[in-house]
Design a protein around this motif. Structure first.
Motif, PDB file in Angstrom:
ATOM      1  N   LYS A   6     -26.629   0.264 -45.302  1.00  0.00           N
ATOM      2  CA  LYS A   6     -26.295  -1.191 -45.439  1.00  0.00           C
ATOM      3  C   LYS A   6     -26.143  -2.160 -43.678  1.00  0.00           C
ATOM      4  O   LYS A   6     -25.985  -3.038 -43.569  1.00  0.00           O
ATOM      5  N   SER A   7     -25.941  -1.551 -42.804  1.00  0.00           N
ATOM      6  CA  SER A   7     -26.637  -2.041 -41.123  1.00  0.00           C
ATOM      7  C   SER A   7     -27.483  -0.922 -41.106  1.00  0.00           C
ATOM      8  O   SER A   7     -27.222   0.716 -40.682  1.00  0.00           O
ATOM      9  N   LYS A   8     -27.795  -1.161 -39.636  1.00  0.00           N
ATOM     10  CA  LYS A   8     -28.448  -0.506 -38.779  1.00  0.00           C
ATOM     11  C   LYS A   8     -28.484  -0.717 -37.402  1.00  0.00           C
ATOM     12  O   LYS A   8     -29.269  -1.878 -37.351  1.00  0.00           O
ATOM     13  N   VAL A  20     -29.540   5.698 -33.036  1.00  0.00           N
ATOM     14  CA  VAL A  20     -29.823   4.905 -33.670  1.00  0.00           C
ATOM     15  C   VAL A  20     -28.284   5.104 -34.866  1.00  0.00           C
ATOM     16  O   VAL A  20     -28.215   6.079 -35.458  1.00  0.00           O
ATOM     17  N   GLU A  21     -27.822   4.048 -35.353  1.00  0.00           N
ATOM     18  CA  GLU A  21     -26.983   4.592 -35.768  1.00  0.00           C
ATOM     19  C   GLU A  21     -27.322   3.368 -36.843  1.00  0.00           C
ATOM     20  O   GLU A  21     -27.662   2.135 -37.304  1.00  0.00           O
ATOM     21  N   VAL A  22     -26.668   4.194 -38.491  1.00  0.00           N
ATOM     22  CA  VAL A  22     -26.800   3.910 -39.748  1.00  0.00           C
ATOM     23  C   VAL A  22     -25.249   3.606 -40.364  1.00  0.00           C
ATOM     24  O   VAL A  22     -25.117   4.376 -40.354  1.00  0.00           O
ATOM     25  N   ASN A  23     -25.139   2.576 -40.604  1.00  0.00           N
ATOM     26  CA  ASN A  23     -24.307   2.649 -41.925  1.00  0.00           C
ATOM     27  C   ASN A  23     -24.532   2.687 -43.769  1.00  0.00           C
ATOM     28  O   ASN A  23     -25.318   1.436 -43.864  1.00  0.00           O
ATOM     29  N   LEU A  24     -24.017   3.278 -43.936  1.00  0.00           N
ATOM     30  CA  LEU A  24     -24.887   3.767 -45.492  1.00  0.00           C
ATOM     31  C   LEU A  24     -23.867   3.415 -46.281  1.00  0.00           C
ATOM     32  O   LEU A  24     -22.241   4.219 -46.508  1.00  0.00           O
ATOM     33  N   LEU A  47     -23.662   7.134 -39.585  1.00  0.00           N
ATOM     34  CA  LEU A  47     -24.799   8.237 -38.826  1.00  0.00           C
ATOM     35  C   LEU A  47     -24.966   7.901 -37.660  1.00  0.00           C
ATOM     36  O   LEU A  47     -25.700   6.707 -37.582  1.00  0.00           O
ATOM     37  N   GLN A  48     -25.212   8.893 -35.993  1.00  0.00           N
ATOM     38  CA  GLN A  48     -24.780   8.723 -35.463  1.00  0.00           C
ATOM     39  C   GLN A  48     -26.418   9.538 -34.564  1.00  0.00           C
ATOM     40  O   GLN A  48     -26.000  10.542 -34.892  1.00  0.00           O
ATOM     41  N   CYS A  49     -28.156   9.148 -34.399  1.00  0.00           N
ATOM     42  CA  CYS A  49     -29.170  10.010 -34.462  1.00  0.00           C
ATOM     43  C   CYS A  49     -29.589   9.674 -33.234  1.00  0.00           C
ATOM     44  O   CYS A  49     -29.164   8.870 -32.134  1.00  0.00           O
ATOM     45  N   SER A  90     -12.971   5.868 -46.549  1.00  0.00           N
ATOM     46  CA  SER A  90     -13.577   5.617 -47.786  1.00  0.00           C
ATOM     47  C   SER A  90     -12.980   2.948 -47.480  1.00  0.00           C
ATOM     48  O   SER A  90     -13.156   3.408 -46.543  1.00  0.00           O
ATOM     49  N   TYR A  91     -13.886   3.272 -48.766  1.00  0.00           N
ATOM     50  CA  TYR A  91     -14.532   2.103 -48.647  1.00  0.00           C
ATOM     51  C   TYR A  91     -14.312   0.861 -49.898  1.00  0.00           C
ATOM     52  O   TYR A  91     -14.041   1.406 -51.508  1.00  0.00           O
ATOM     53  N   ASN A  92     -13.543  -0.556 -49.187  1.00  0.00           N
ATOM     54  CA  ASN A  92     -12.795  -0.956 -50.667  1.00  0.00           C
ATOM     55  C   ASN A  92     -13.871  -2.590 -51.759  1.00  0.00           C
ATOM     56  O   ASN A  92     -13.077  -2.792 -52.173  1.00  0.00           O
ATOM     57  N   GLY A  93     -14.729  -1.989 -50.858  1.00  0.00           N
ATOM     58  CA  GLY A  93     -15.908  -2.746 -51.624  1.00  0.00           C
ATOM     59  C   GLY A  93     -15.671  -3.988 -50.856  1.00  0.00           C
ATOM     60  O   GLY A  93     -16.626  -4.966 -51.055  1.00  0.00           O
ATOM     61  N   ASP A  94     -15.121  -4.247 -49.801  1.00  0.00           N
ATOM     62  CA  ASP A  94     -15.343  -5.722 -48.637  1.00  0.00           C
ATOM     63  C   ASP A  94     -15.829  -5.402 -47.257  1.00  0.00           C
ATOM     64  O   ASP A  94     -15.174  -4.893 -47.471  1.00  0.00           O
ATOM     65  N   TYR A  95     -17.576  -5.379 -47.444  1.00  0.00           N
ATOM     66  CA  TYR A  95     -18.116  -4.518 -46.200  1.00  0.00           C
ATOM     67  C   TYR A  95     -18.558  -6.207 -45.068  1.00  0.00           C
ATOM     68  O   TYR A  95     -18.342  -7.525 -45.493  1.00  0.00           O
ATOM     69  N   LEU A  96     -18.227  -5.688 -44.340  1.00  0.00           N
ATOM     70  CA  LEU A  96     -18.368  -7.203 -43.582  1.00  0.00           C
ATOM     71  C   LEU A  96     -19.358  -6.045 -42.441  1.00  0.00           C
ATOM     72  O   LEU A  96     -19.210  -5.581 -41.553  1.00  0.00           O
ATOM     73  N   GLY A  97     -20.230  -6.927 -41.630  1.00  0.00           N
ATOM     74  CA  GLY A  97     -21.421  -6.624 -41.333  1.00  0.00           C
ATOM     75  C   GLY A  97     -21.660  -7.284 -40.137  1.00  0.00           C
ATOM     76  O   GLY A  97     -20.623  -7.483 -39.679  1.00  0.00           O
TER      77      GLY A  97
END
Length: 223
Positions: free
Chosen positions: A175-177, A184-188, A150-152, A216-223
Motif C-alpha cells: 500500500k505504501s513504502k 525502510v517502512e512498508v505498509n501491506l 514493517l520497519q526494516c 485490523s483494517y476496514n477497507g478505507d485506506y488513507l495513504g
C-alpha cells in the motif's frame, strides 16, 4: 382595510390551515419513523465511535422537517420566506461516516413525505430501506483485510520480510513504502489464510526487521 381585517386574513386563516388531528397524526408518525431510523442507525453502525447524539438528531430531524413542511404546504407566501430563511443557514459539522449522509437524507425525506400526506409511502419506504440497510450495511467480506506495518533496517531485510510474509498469508499487496536513511517502512494489505497470527512474531525475529505490526483494517485506506 383596517388592522383587524389584516389580522384576521393573515393570521386566523393560517391557524386553521392545518387541523389539530392532522398535526397529531403526522407528528406521531414522524416520531415513530424517526425512532425507527434511529434504531436502524444504532443497529447498522460500523464506525469507530458510536455517537448517541447523532441518533437523537435523526429523530429530531424527522420531526422538525415534518413541522416545517406542514407550515410550508399550508401557505405559499410562507414557503417563499422559508426558502430565504433556510438559505442563510450553514452547517459546518463534519460527516465522518459516508453512511451518516444516507441516514440524514432518509430522515429529511421521511419528514417531507409525511407532511405531504403520503403516509403509506413513508411507512413502506422506511421499512424497505431499513431492511436493506440491516442486510447489507454490516455485511463483512469473507476474508477480513489487515494492514501489516514493517520497519526494516535496509532493502535486503525488506525483501526477506515481505517474501516470508507472502508465504504465510493468502494475499499480500503493498500500500505504501517510506524510505529514510537507515530505515525502510512498508505498509501491506494482507488477507490471512486462517485466524493464526503467529507469523507476526516470526517476522519480528527476522534479521534487520526492527518491528512488525498487524492491525485490523476496514477497507478505507488513507495513504
Amino acid at each position: 382595510m383596517t388592522f383587524q381585517d389584516i389580522f384576521k386574513s393573515s393570521f386566523l386563516e393560517n391557524v386553521s390551515s392545518v387541523s389539530i388531528p392532522d398535526m397529531l397524526i403526522t407528528l406521531v408518525l414522524s416520531f415513530a419513523l424517526g425512532l425507527f431510523i434511529f434504531l436502524i442507525y444504532k443497529r447498522t453502525f460500523a464506525g469507530v465511535m458510536y455517537s448517541s447524539s447523532f441518533g437523537v438528531t435523526l429523530l429530531a430531524l424527522t420531526m422538525i422537517t415534518t413541522v416545517v413542511m406542514l407550515a410550508v404546504t399550508s401557505n405559499v407566501v410562507l414557503s417563499l420566506g422559508m426558502v430565504g430563511a433556510l438559505s442563510i443557514v450553514r452547517f459546518r459539522t463534519a460527516i465522518k461516516e459516508p453512511m451518516d449522509i444516507a441516514f440524514l437524507f432518509w430522515a429529511i425525506a421521511v419528514g417531507i413525505i409525511l407532511a405531504a400526506g403520503m403516509f403509506p409511502l413513508a411507512i413502506v419506504g422506511s421499512l424497505v430501506i431499513g431492511l436493506i440497510l440491516v442486510l447489507f450495511a454490516n455485511r463483512k467480506p469473507h476474508v477480513r483485510p489487515y494492514i501489516a506495518v514493517l520497519q526494516c533496517a535496509d532493502q535486503e531485510a525488506e525483501k526477506q520480510a515481505t517474501g516470508y510474509l507472502q508465504t504465510q498469508v493468502q494475499r499480500c499487496t503493498v500500500k505504501s513504502k517510506t524510505v529514510q536513511p537507515g530505515q525502510v517502512e512498508v505498509n501491506l494489505e494482507v488477507r490471512l489464510k486462517d485466524g493464526n497470527t503467529d507469523f507476526v512474531n516470526a517476522l519480528g525475529d527476522l534479521p534487520g526487521v526492527r518491528s512488525a505490526v498487524l492491525v485490523s483494517y476496514n477497507g478505507d485506506y488513507l495513504g
